[in-house]
Enzyme design. Sequence first.
Site, mmCIF file in Angstrom:
data_model
loop_
_atom_site.group_PDB
_atom_site.id
_atom_site.type_symbol
_atom_site.label_atom_id
_atom_site.label_comp_id
_atom_site.label_asym_id
_atom_site.label_seq_id
_atom_site.Cartn_x
_atom_site.Cartn_y
_atom_site.Cartn_z
ATOM 1 N N HIS A 1 26.299 18.240 20.913
ATOM 2 C CA HIS A 1 24.991 18.691 21.387
ATOM 3 C C HIS A 1 24.091 19.081 20.218
ATOM 4 O O HIS A 1 24.507 19.107 19.063
ATOM 5 C CB HIS A 1 25.147 19.862 22.360
ATOM 6 N N CYS B 1 30.983 23.402 19.947
ATOM 7 C CA CYS B 1 31.840 22.253 19.650
ATOM 8 C C CYS B 1 31.306 21.543 18.416
ATOM 9 O O CYS B 1 31.509 22.008 17.312
ATOM 10 C CB CYS B 1 31.867 21.330 20.862
#
Length: 232
Positions: free
Chosen positions: A180, A196
Amino acid sequence: MLNRRNFMAGGAFATLSACARPAADPVTEAVPPEPSVPALPDFYGAITDEPFPIPAVEEGVLDPKYWRQEVPNLWPGKAHGTIVVDPDSAMLYFIETPETATRYGVSVGAAGFDWEGTARLQFWRSWPRWKVPEAMIARRPELAPYSVANGGMDPGPDNPMGARALYLFQNGVDTLYRVHGDAVARELGRAVSSGCIRMLDQDVIHLNDRAVHGADVIVLPSMRPKGLGPLY
């Protein structure tokens, strides 16, 4: 009158003077030139045609090795659209052809070090809602208003998912692993405290526009011992 005592004293002084180190000339230290920082590529400029404004990347902050760039494909047997993430080098590769790949610099959160393997790119979202997992809420109760049950956090500049998010599944099950946006230039190449794989919004938009539904996303194993938690 120059007697023997005066002569000997004078001679001794002359001898000592001859042995003494001569006074050094003043030395002017050279000032090293300022390091030359190449100008950022235009694609890291501000983006104004998105639902929310994306500011330009700050000049002189982002190491050129983390710039988006075409590189030789290290995995020529992989299909076009395959994504390979190397958490230890903080690089993400998008396979273009058997010869070339597009490489992006990323920042890696704790989840990015603790998960590895091959997943399927199930779908992606523009300006996604952030739905905080229950495990994170257990650690940070103040995030409870953004839980899955409460519908998550609205999209926008304050949403840590950024402009795009790519969702990874294994055997039809959400891994909760995401690629993202919302990174800042100073984070790239570093381990961050949560999340992440985080990219600059300019880069995650570029990746999202090229993404191939159902493509493999390969996360290489990290050499960092698992379970260490946030690095800072």
